[in-house]
Design a protein around this motif. Structure first.
Motif, PDB file in Angstrom:
ATOM      1  N   ASP A  85      37.906  39.603  31.906  1.00 20.87           N
ATOM      2  CA  ASP A  85      39.241  40.149  31.674  1.00 20.87           C
ATOM      3  C   ASP A  85      39.180  41.660  31.423  1.00 20.87           C
ATOM      4  OD1 ASP A  85      42.176  39.742  31.084  1.00 20.87           O
ATOM      5  OD2 ASP A  85      41.532  40.530  29.147  1.00 20.87           O
ATOM      6  N   HIS A  86      38.208  42.091  30.629  1.00 18.49           N
ATOM      7  CA  HIS A  86      38.097  43.527  30.340  1.00 18.49           C
ATOM      8  C   HIS A  86      37.657  44.282  31.594  1.00 18.49           C
ATOM      9  CE1 HIS A  86      37.981  46.787  27.375  1.00 18.49           C
ATOM     10  NE2 HIS A  86      37.025  47.288  28.131  1.00 18.49           N
ATOM     11  N   MET A  87      36.754  43.695  32.387  1.00 15.90           N
ATOM     12  CA  MET A  87      36.344  44.334  33.638  1.00 15.90           C
ATOM     13  C   MET A  87      37.547  44.545  34.549  1.00 15.90           C
ATOM     14  SD  MET A  87      33.071  45.062  34.232  1.00 15.90           S
ATOM     15  CE  MET A  87      32.996  44.888  35.989  1.00 15.90           C
ATOM     16  N   SER A  88      38.383  43.512  34.672  1.00 13.48           N
ATOM     17  CA  SER A  88      39.551  43.600  35.545  1.00 13.48           C
ATOM     18  C   SER A  88      40.483  44.726  35.118  1.00 13.48           C
ATOM     19  CB  SER A  88      40.297  42.253  35.516  1.00 13.48           C
ATOM     20  OG  SER A  88      41.445  42.313  36.326  1.00 13.48           O
ATOM     21  N   THR A  89      40.734  44.822  33.811  1.00 16.73           N
ATOM     22  CA  THR A  89      41.628  45.864  33.296  1.00 16.73           C
ATOM     23  C   THR A  89      41.030  47.258  33.504  1.00 16.73           C
ATOM     24  OG1 THR A  89      42.491  44.339  31.623  1.00 16.73           O
ATOM     25  CG2 THR A  89      42.836  46.688  31.240  1.00 16.73           C
ATOM     26  N   ALA A  90      39.743  47.396  33.199  1.00 14.61           N
ATOM     27  CA  ALA A  90      39.094  48.704  33.313  1.00 14.61           C
ATOM     28  C   ALA A  90      39.057  49.182  34.764  1.00 14.61           C
ATOM     29  CB  ALA A  90      37.681  48.640  32.735  1.00 14.61           C
ATOM     30  N   LEU A  91      38.789  48.284  35.701  1.00 17.94           N
ATOM     31  CA  LEU A  91      38.747  48.669  37.114  1.00 17.94           C
ATOM     32  C   LEU A  91      40.156  48.983  37.631  1.00 17.94           C
ATOM     33  CD1 LEU A  91      36.097  46.096  38.354  1.00 17.94           C
ATOM     34  CD2 LEU A  91      35.847  48.588  38.400  1.00 17.94           C
ATOM     35  N   ALA A  92      41.144  48.221  37.175  1.00 14.92           N
ATOM     36  CA  ALA A  92      42.525  48.483  37.594  1.00 14.92           C
ATOM     37  C   ALA A  92      42.969  49.873  37.170  1.00 14.92           C
ATOM     38  CB  ALA A  92      43.463  47.427  37.013  1.00 14.92           C
ATOM     39  N   ASP A  93      42.483  50.346  36.025  1.00 13.26           N
ATOM     40  CA  ASP A  93      42.822  51.695  35.561  1.00 13.26           C
ATOM     41  C   ASP A  93      42.325  52.763  36.527  1.00 13.26           C
ATOM     42  OD1 ASP A  93      44.076  50.708  33.323  1.00 13.26           O
ATOM     43  OD2 ASP A  93      42.373  51.001  31.981  1.00 13.26           O
ATOM     44  N   HIS A  94      41.351  52.402  37.374  1.00 12.50           N
ATOM     45  CA  HIS A  94      40.806  53.354  38.356  1.00 12.50           C
ATOM     46  C   HIS A  94      41.231  52.986  39.778  1.00 12.50           C
ATOM     47  CE1 HIS A  94      38.223  55.494  35.481  1.00 12.50           C
ATOM     48  NE2 HIS A  94      38.043  54.326  34.915  1.00 12.50           N
ATOM     49  N   GLY A  95      42.283  52.173  39.898  1.00 12.07           N
ATOM     50  CA  GLY A  95      42.809  51.843  41.218  1.00 12.07           C
ATOM     51  C   GLY A  95      41.983  50.843  41.994  1.00 12.07           C
ATOM     52  N   LEU A  96      41.151  50.083  41.317  1.00 11.40           N
ATOM     53  CA  LEU A  96      40.297  49.102  41.987  1.00 11.40           C
ATOM     54  C   LEU A  96      40.732  47.683  41.636  1.00 11.40           C
ATOM     55  CD1 LEU A  96      36.854  50.830  41.360  1.00 11.40           C
ATOM     56  CD2 LEU A  96      38.118  50.742  43.507  1.00 11.40           C
ATOM     57  N   THR A  97      40.577  46.788  42.599  1.00 14.75           N
ATOM     58  CA  THR A  97      40.961  45.391  42.419  1.00 14.75           C
ATOM     59  C   THR A  97      39.721  44.554  42.155  1.00 14.75           C
ATOM     60  OG1 THR A  97      42.816  45.668  43.949  1.00 14.75           O
ATOM     61  CG2 THR A  97      42.082  43.413  43.512  1.00 14.75           C
ATOM     62  N   PHE A  98      39.740  43.803  41.076  1.00 13.00           N
ATOM     63  CA  PHE A  98      38.587  42.987  40.669  1.00 13.00           C
ATOM     64  C   PHE A  98      38.783  41.563  41.172  1.00 13.00           C
ATOM     65  CE2 PHE A  98      36.044  40.932  37.086  1.00 13.00           C
ATOM     66  CZ  PHE A  98      34.823  41.352  37.586  1.00 13.00           C
ATOM     67  N   MET A  99      37.814  41.067  41.926  1.00 14.83           N
ATOM     68  CA  MET A  99      37.879  39.711  42.469  1.00 14.83           C
ATOM     69  C   MET A  99      36.632  38.943  42.046  1.00 14.83           C
ATOM     70  SD  MET A  99      38.323  38.472  46.424  1.00 14.83           S
ATOM     71  CE  MET A  99      39.993  39.093  46.476  1.00 14.83           C
ATOM     72  N   VAL A 100      36.826  37.780  41.433  1.00 18.89           N
ATOM     73  CA  VAL A 100      35.714  36.966  40.938  1.00 18.89           C
ATOM     74  C   VAL A 100      35.549  35.752  41.834  1.00 18.89           C
ATOM     75  CG1 VAL A 100      34.835  35.630  38.996  1.00 18.89           C
ATOM     76  CG2 VAL A 100      36.124  37.730  38.575  1.00 18.89           C
ATOM     77  N   HIS A 101      34.310  35.506  42.254  1.00 17.10           N
ATOM     78  CA  HIS A 101      34.004  34.346  43.099  1.00 17.10           C
ATOM     79  C   HIS A 101      32.946  33.499  42.409  1.00 17.10           C
ATOM     80  CE1 HIS A 101      33.585  32.002  46.796  1.00 17.10           C
ATOM     81  NE2 HIS A 101      32.284  32.040  46.576  1.00 17.10           N
ATOM     82  N   PRO A 102      33.349  32.390  41.752  1.00 14.78           N
ATOM     83  CA  PRO A 102      32.349  31.497  41.149  1.00 14.78           C
ATOM     84  C   PRO A 102      31.590  30.769  42.252  1.00 14.78           C
ATOM     85  CG  PRO A 102      34.560  31.098  40.268  1.00 14.78           C
ATOM     86  CD  PRO A 102      34.711  31.923  41.504  1.00 14.78           C
ATOM     87  N   ARG A 103      30.290  30.683  42.077  1.00  7.28           N
ATOM     88  CA  ARG A 103      29.456  30.009  43.080  1.00  7.28           C
ATOM     89  C   ARG A 103      29.130  28.600  42.598  1.00  7.28           C
ATOM     90  NH1 ARG A 103      24.353  32.535  44.772  1.00  7.28           N
ATOM     91  NH2 ARG A 103      24.720  31.263  46.615  1.00  7.28           N
ATOM     92  N   GLY A 104      29.794  27.608  43.173  1.00  6.37           N
ATOM     93  CA  GLY A 104      29.522  26.222  42.834  1.00  6.37           C
ATOM     94  C   GLY A 104      28.231  25.745  43.479  1.00  6.37           C
ATOM     95  N   ARG A 105      27.914  24.494  43.223  1.00  5.20           N
ATOM     96  CA  ARG A 105      26.662  23.939  43.757  1.00  5.20           C
ATOM     97  C   ARG A 105      26.628  23.947  45.279  1.00  5.20           C
ATOM     98  NH1 ARG A 105      27.487  21.034  39.028  1.00  5.20           N
ATOM     99  NH2 ARG A 105      25.660  20.819  37.678  1.00  5.20           N
ATOM    100  N   HIS A 106      27.801  23.817  45.900  1.00  6.34           N
ATOM    101  CA  HIS A 106      27.844  23.749  47.363  1.00  6.34           C
ATOM    102  C   HIS A 106      28.636  24.931  47.931  1.00  6.34           C
ATOM    103  CE1 HIS A 106      26.192  19.764  46.866  1.00  6.34           C
ATOM    104  NE2 HIS A 106      27.212  19.429  46.090  1.00  6.34           N
TER     105      HIS A 106
END
Length: 325
Positions: A85-106
């Motif tokens: 959550d803090h990463m997303s907010t901090a990057l948004a302050d610099h005009g960047l979009t934070f995207m998280v991709h969880p890697r499941g077993r498959h």
């Protein structure tokens, strides 16, 4: 309407040319647009729910504004959620979009993920091999950052080892001479759990204490009670992998009619929001995840700008003393 709203729709709604819409929405400073026209375009865009195309932005800027975070196959608890959550907010302050991709077993291979998104930067918890890094650079990925935590990065996971040492040193300072370690038996978290155990083992060795008695503690009161049986009569304090594991130990103690810290002192890790609410309130180790996230963002911004980032100082880690130990 069944289709994406485009700048052509905005131009038609505002009664101006498409070029004028582009100048206004992209805030082009070299074009003099009357304020009334600017307001009309912005109002039309708002009415239509216009959102600029990410692909178009990438073409204009010469790079994407997406920072992709590749998570291992981990359960997402309060600690990871706070950091992300803090990463997303901090990057948004610099005009960047934070995207998280969880890697499941498959999950699909890493290469397929970042190629589909074309990010400007990739954050991961696993080292990239040289071929992967070369492919990323060739595709225009400007920055990569690996956060220590998994098997390949364990040698760098000094913060996790330090956490384990802090637990053991604190308990030794309060008179405990035989420690247990509550290991969380989830293979997805083994590479986070093991460095903390290593820290406890190192502290025990340097302080002249015997090896900690390591017992698996599932998040189940009956199973946790059986783990407590293994420690009774010898161990006087338990270092837990994290706060949830500490809660399980406390539940197991209640099953056996024991209490902390009189019968067994208990210390956790993370200081999650429910830690002060346990019975008794949980002594734990807290990492300043906000500061850690800010440092990762600062490093990424430097790399994206083509600068050499400054060395990253160790994370701020402190002990929160409560009644359980």
């Amino acid at each position: 309407m069944g289709r994406r709203v485009t700048s052509v729709d905005v131009a038609r709604e505002a009664g101006v040319s498409r070029a004028t819409v582009s100048y206004v929405l992209n805030d082009v400073s070299t074009q003099k647009i009357p304020e009334s026209t600017r307001e009309r375009v912005l109002a039309a865009a708002a009415r239509l729910g216009y959102a600029p195309s990410a692909a178009a932005r990438t073409l204009r800027a010469g790079r994407s504004d997406v920072v992709l975070c590749l998570l291992p196959d981990w359960p997402i608890g309060p600690t990871a959620g706070e950091f992300l959550d803090h990463m997303s907010t901090a990057l948004a302050d610099h005009g960047l979009t934070f995207m998280v991709h969880p890697r499941g077993r498959h999950a699909r291979p890493i290469t397929e993920v970042w190629k589909a998104i074309t990010p400007c930067a990739v954050i991961a918890y696993e080292d990239f091999d040289e071929a992967e890094l070369a492919a990323m650079r060739a595709a225009g990925v400007l920055a990569t950052h690996v956060i220590p935590g998994t098997a390949k990065a364990r040698a760098k996971a000094v913060d996790q080892v330090r956490i384990g040492r802090m637990q053991a040193e604190y308990l030794h300072g309060h008179g405990h001479r035989r420690l247990g370690f509550a290991f969380y038996p989830d293979e997805r978290l083994t590479d986070l759990c093991r460095p903390r155990l290593e820290g406890v083992q190192q502290a025990c060795a340097s302080l002249g204490m015997p090896e900690p008695l390591v017992v698996d503690v599932p998040l189940n009161p009956a199973a946790a009670a059986r783990a407590v049986d293994r420690w009774k009569g010898d161990v006087t304090a338990v270092c837990c992998y994290n706060d949830e594991t500490a809660f399980a130990v406390l539940a197991g103690m209640r099953e056996r009619g024991l209490s902390a810290p009189a019968d067994l002192a208990v210390i956790g890790v993370d200081d999650i929001p429910t830690a002060p609410l346990s019975a008794p309130p949980l002594t734990t180790i807290r990492t300043d995840h906000d500061t850690t996230a800010d440092r990762v963002v600062t490093r990424l911004l430097a790399l994206i700008s083509g600068e050499t980032p400054s060395p990253t100082p160790p994370a701020s880690i402190r002990l929160i003393q409560r009644q359980s130990a």
